[in-house]
Design a protein around this motif. Structure first.
Motif: not given
Length: 389
Positions: A186-187, A193-201, A204-209, A211-220
């Motif tokens: 997930l990218t 700014s072009g700031w980009t974060e990636c996570r693996a899941t 491609n189910g909704a639950h995994g996606v 969870e990865r979006i939450k993790d990215i949002e915490k680090r922004l």
């Protein structure tokens, strides 16, 4: 016989011809004409002509041709994943302060030349070492029609003068087949700014996606204000709609037009530079790899790309006759754009600057390669087991 072979044969015969007597010269000349197919008078002129001294390249001597500069330039270019020369010009001042700590001190002349080198000169210096190759993979986007009428198409541009409006996409690590279960990347890319974060899941189910979006949002370093995606089923589902709408303030959730990749151009271009360039096109179907890849994505890879790899940003685009003219800002890293933004809290900027001070791009690159070895070692073991079965 080719031109180079005839020239080499001429050089070998010329000395023997000049030292021979009249009778021997006749024999050598006949042999030379028969082998090379020359007219006899033309062959005599060639054999009697004085050897020319090899001429160097015309013009003044290059001031960027000395070995030390080329050695330093190669190391920075290879450590930066062979980025293009225009980006490398902007990256050298960022990478150069860390070079002394990693490889030792260099001369003042090399330092001055390296900081003043142009993109065209870099292309000339690195031309013998460049490697070109291209591979293609499979696309894993499956249309999700469930909520197309509820999620609006983005028909206007967001206020991209401030960070927080992000585009999202997924990349399938399926190898040559989309069958079965495998890992997806997930990218998310910030348009400003072009700031980009990636996570693996896993899948491609909704639950995994989510969870990865939450993790990215915490680090922004900035709040999420807008989320734009394609029409894949991993995004067009009730779970993601509730995640963005059942909050205060709400996040603007939009989608692109079907089969129009340019609607999400900012994140589409990251599929290569952030995902494929790192993990390639191998099939990743081992659940244990998810944690290893996320450890790499969220730490070294994010810091390496966002702090030390400059990117272009379109400044102006206008149509003139039958073509478009584009102007770009000077290349900058996403980190440089964020710390200049007035929409980010001062404490977040201080945190970004403190994090940047502790980083070394050469060490980050070394750690990335070590983690990749562990990942692909497990991929190779899985592949060998599958082949035996």
């Amino acid at each position: 016989m080719g031109k180079n072979e005839r020239y080499a044969y001429l050089e070998a015969v010329r000395g023997r011809y000049r030292e021979a007597d009249r009778r021997s010269k006749t024999i050598i000349l006949g042999e030379f004409c028969k082998v090379c197919g020359y007219n006899r008078k033309y062959a005599i002129r060639l054999l009697n002509r004085k050897r020319r001294k090899p001429r160097g390249r015309p013009g003044r001597r290059s001031v960027y041709g000395f070995p030390e500069l080329l050695r330093v330039l190669k190391r920075i270019w290879l450590a930066s994943d062979q980025m293009c020369s225009k980006k490398l010009v902007a990256a050298i001042p960022l990478w150069f302060p860390f070079y002394d700590r990693t490889y030792g001190k260099i001369s003042a002349e090399t330092t001055a030349k390296l900081l003043s080198i142009s993109a065209a000169t870099i292309d000339r210096r690195l031309l013998p070492t460049r490697v070109r190759g291209r591979r293609k993979g499979l696309g894993g986007t499956k249309p999700g029609s469930l909520l197309r009428n509820q999620i609006p198409i983005r028909t206007h541009n967001w206020d991209i003068s401030q960070p927080g409006f992000m585009e999202a996409d997924t990349v399938a690590h399926c190898g040559n087949s989309l069958a079965g279960d495998f890992i997806w990347s997930l990218t998310l890319t910030d348009i400003h700014s072009g700031w980009t974060e990636c996570r693996a899941t896993w899948n491609n189910g909704a639950h995994g996606v989510i969870e990865r979006i939450k993790d990215i949002e915490k680090r922004l370093a900035f709040p999420l204000k807008g989320f734009d995606c394609d029409n894949g089923s991993e995004f067009l589902n009730h779970h993601l709609v509730r995640f963005f709408t059942d909050r205060n303030p709400k996040v603007k959730f939009t989608r692109s037009r079907p089969y129009k990749k340019n609607d999400n151009a900012h994140v589409e271009q990251k599929n290569w530079s952030f995902v494929r360039q790192l993990l390639g096109y191998d099939r990743l179907d081992k659940p244990q790899l998810v944690e290893l890849i996320n450890c790499l994505y969220s730490n070294e890879w994010s810091q390496y790309q966002n702090h030390f790899c400059p990117t272009f940003k379109l400044l102006e685009k206008k149509r003139q006759g039958g073509k478009y003219l584009k102007k770009y800002e000077p290349p900058q890293t996403p980190y440089q754009r964020l710390i200049k933004s007035t929409f980010i809290a001062p404490e977040k900027i201080i945190q970004l600057q403190a994090c940047h001070q502790d980083l070394n791009p050469f060490i980050l690159k070394r750690e990335i390669e070590q983690k990749l070895k562990g990942i692909f070692k497990l991929v190779k073991v899985t592949t060998n087991v599958r082949q035996r079965l």
